[in-house]
Write an enzyme that holds these catalytic residues in place. Structure first.
Site, short mmCIF file in Angstrom:
data_model
loop_
_atom_site.label_atom_id
_atom_site.label_comp_id
_atom_site.label_asym_id
_atom_site.label_seq_id
_atom_site.Cartn_x
_atom_site.Cartn_y
_atom_site.Cartn_z
N HIS A 128 0.84 -1.21 0.00
CA HIS A 128 0.00 0.00 0.00
C HIS A 128 0.86 1.25 0.00
O HIS A 128 2.08 1.19 0.16
CB HIS A 128 -0.90 0.01 1.25
CG HIS A 128 -0.11 0.16 2.52
ND1 HIS A 128 0.66 -0.85 3.05
CD2 HIS A 128 0.06 1.22 3.35
CE1 HIS A 128 1.25 -0.43 4.15
NE2 HIS A 128 0.91 0.83 4.35
N ARG A 140 5.97 6.31 14.89
CA ARG A 140 5.67 6.69 13.50
C ARG A 140 5.10 8.09 13.42
O ARG A 140 4.23 8.47 14.22
CB ARG A 140 4.63 5.72 12.96
CG ARG A 140 4.10 6.00 11.59
CD ARG A 140 2.95 5.03 11.36
NE ARG A 140 2.57 4.88 9.98
CZ ARG A 140 1.69 5.64 9.36
NH1 ARG A 140 1.12 6.64 10.00
NH2 ARG A 140 1.38 5.43 8.10
N HIS A 173 4.73 0.17 0.14
CA HIS A 173 5.47 -0.62 1.12
C HIS A 173 4.62 -1.74 1.71
O HIS A 173 3.40 -1.75 1.60
CB HIS A 173 6.03 0.29 2.22
CG HIS A 173 5.00 1.10 2.94
ND1 HIS A 173 4.40 2.20 2.38
CD2 HIS A 173 4.44 0.96 4.15
CE1 HIS A 173 3.53 2.70 3.23
NE2 HIS A 173 3.53 1.95 4.32
N ASP A 198 0.54 5.02 2.08
CA ASP A 198 -0.23 5.45 3.24
C ASP A 198 -1.36 6.41 2.89
O ASP A 198 -1.16 7.39 2.17
CB ASP A 198 0.69 6.08 4.29
CG ASP A 198 1.59 5.03 4.92
OD1 ASP A 198 1.18 3.85 5.00
OD2 ASP A 198 2.72 5.38 5.31
C1 OGA Z 1 3.13 2.15 8.28
C2 OGA Z 1 3.48 0.80 7.83
C3 OGA Z 1 5.17 -0.89 8.06
C4 OGA Z 1 6.00 -1.51 9.11
O1 OGA Z 1 3.52 2.50 9.40
O2 OGA Z 1 2.48 2.89 7.52
O3 OGA Z 1 2.98 0.37 6.82
O4 OGA Z 1 6.92 -2.27 8.73
N1 OGA Z 1 4.40 0.17 8.56
O5 OGA Z 1 5.77 -1.27 10.29
MN MN Z 2 1.92 2.01 5.73
#
Ligand code: OGA
Ligand code: MN
Length: 282
Positions: free
Chosen positions: A105, A272, A256, A107
Site C-alpha cells: 500500500h 511513527r 510498502h 499510506d
Molecule cells: C506504516 C506501515 C510498516 C512496518 O507504518 O504505515 O505500513 O513495517 N508500517 O511497520
Molecule cells: Mn503504511
C-alpha cells in the site's frame, strides 16, 4: 562531518551517514537529506537516539504533521502526533497498531491529500537466534512506470483510480463518522512527483475500488496487473531493521509492505509520524 549518501542496490533506498538526528540540522544538512529523500524515495539513518520530541521536530522539517486514522487510538502518551506501531501487549491491551501495512500500500491513499512522507523510528526489532525479523519492503513506483510498455503508458494517460475507504475489506470495521470523513476519492494512476517530476504508478490492489470510466471487471484486471507489476523483485528494496534506525519514505515514489513473520514473545516497537504534502498530488 560531511553527509554521506550510500544508495542501496535497488532503484530506491539510501543510507544517510554522518548525521546525528538528535541535534538540529544545519541548512546544508537539511538540504542534503531532503535531496536524498526525493532522489531515493526511502532514506535511513542508523544508530540514532531520537526522543519523541526529536522525532516530531525532525518530521516538521519536511511538512506539517498529519494524523493516521488507524493511529487515533494508539497515539503515544503525551505525544499524540506519534503513532505507536507494535505487537506488544501491556495489561491485556495492545499498545500500538499491530498489523500495520501487512498488504502492499501507500499510506492513506484513500484520502484526498495523502501524506507526502512517513517516518518510522525503530525502538525494538524482533529477532530469532540473532536473525532479524519484521523487515519492511519498498517498491519503486517510478521504476515500475518506466518499465511499462509504451502502449500501456499511453493507455494510462489521464486515467484516474477510485479509492473508497469504506470499500472492500474495511467495510466491517470502520465507523459511520470515519465513513463520512473519508468519502470516495480519485487519484491519477500516473502521478507526477511534485519535486523530481518523475512519473510514478499509484495503484494498489486492496485499496483501489475501480478506475473512472472503465467497466468494473476490466478495471479490476488492470488494477491487479499493475499492482503485480509494481512489486516485481527488481523494483524492491527490503529494509532489515536495527533498533536505532530512523527511516523515511515518500508515499508517491514507493509502496510498502510489512513482513509479519514474528510474534510474541518477540517484540517490535516503532514510533511513527507522517507529514503532509504541500498540495493535493497531481
Ligand atoms: C506504516 C506501515 C510498516 C512496518 O507504518 O504505515 O505500513 O513495517 N508500517 O511497520
Ligand atoms: Mn503504511
Amino acid at each position: 562531518m560531511g553527509v554521506e549518501i550510500v544508495p542501496t542496490d535497488a532503484p530506491v533506498g539510501a543510507e544517510i551517514r554522518g548525521v546525528d538526528l538528535s541535534l538540529p540540522l544545519s541548512n546544508s544538512g537539511l538540504a542534503a537529506v531532503d535531496n536524498a529523500f526525493n532522489d531515493h524515495g526511502v532514506i535511513y539513518f542508523r544508530d540514532q537516539s531520537l526522543s519523541p520530541e526529536g522525532l516530531l521536530a525532525f518530521t516538521r522539517y519536511f511538512g506539517d504533521l498529519q494524523f493516521n486514522v488507524f493511529g487515533e487510538d494508539h497515539g503515544l502518551d503525551d505525544h499524540p502526533g506519534i503513532v505507536v506501531i507494535s505487537n506488544i501487549e501491556e495489561g491485556g491491551r495492545e499498545i500500538g497498531v499491530k498489523a500495520a501495512g501487512s498488504r502492499w500500500h501507500s499510506d492513506m491513499c484513500y484520502t484526498a491529500n495523502p501524506p507526502r512522507g512517513t517516518i518510522l523510528c525503530a525502538r525494538e526489532v524482533p529477532d530469532q537466534d540473532g536473525l532479524t525479523l519484521g523487515d519492511t519492503c519498498f517498491a519503486a513506483t517510478h521504476a515500475a512506470y518506466d518499465d511499462l510498455p509504451a502502449e500501456m503508458k499511453e493507455r494510462l494517460e489521464g486515467c484516474r483510480a477510485e479509492f473508497d475507504f469504506a470499500g472492500r475489506q474495511r467495510a466491517q470495521i470502520i465507523t459511520q463518522e470515519q465513513r463520512e470523513r473519508f468519502p470516495p476519492v480519485t487519484h491519477p494512476i500516473v502521478r507526477t512527483h511534485p519535486v523530481t517530476g518523475r512519473k510514478c504508478l499509484y495503484v494498489m490492489r486492496d485499496d483501489c475500488t475501480g478506475i473512472a470510466g472503465v467497466e468494473e471487471g476490466e478495471a479490476q484486471r488492470m488494477v491487479a496487473a499493475l499492482a503485480d507489476h509494481i512489486i516485481r523483485p527488481e523494483f524492491i528494496y527490503r529494509h532489515r531493521w536495527r533498533a536505532g534506525d530512523v527511516l523515511m519514505w515518500d508515499n508517491c515514489t514507493v509502496q510498502h509492505l510489512a513482513i509479519q513473520d514474528y510474534a510474541l514473545p518477540m517484540r517490535r516497537l516503532m514510533h511513527r509520524t507522517t507529514f503532509a504534502a504541500d498540495a493535493p498530488p497531481a
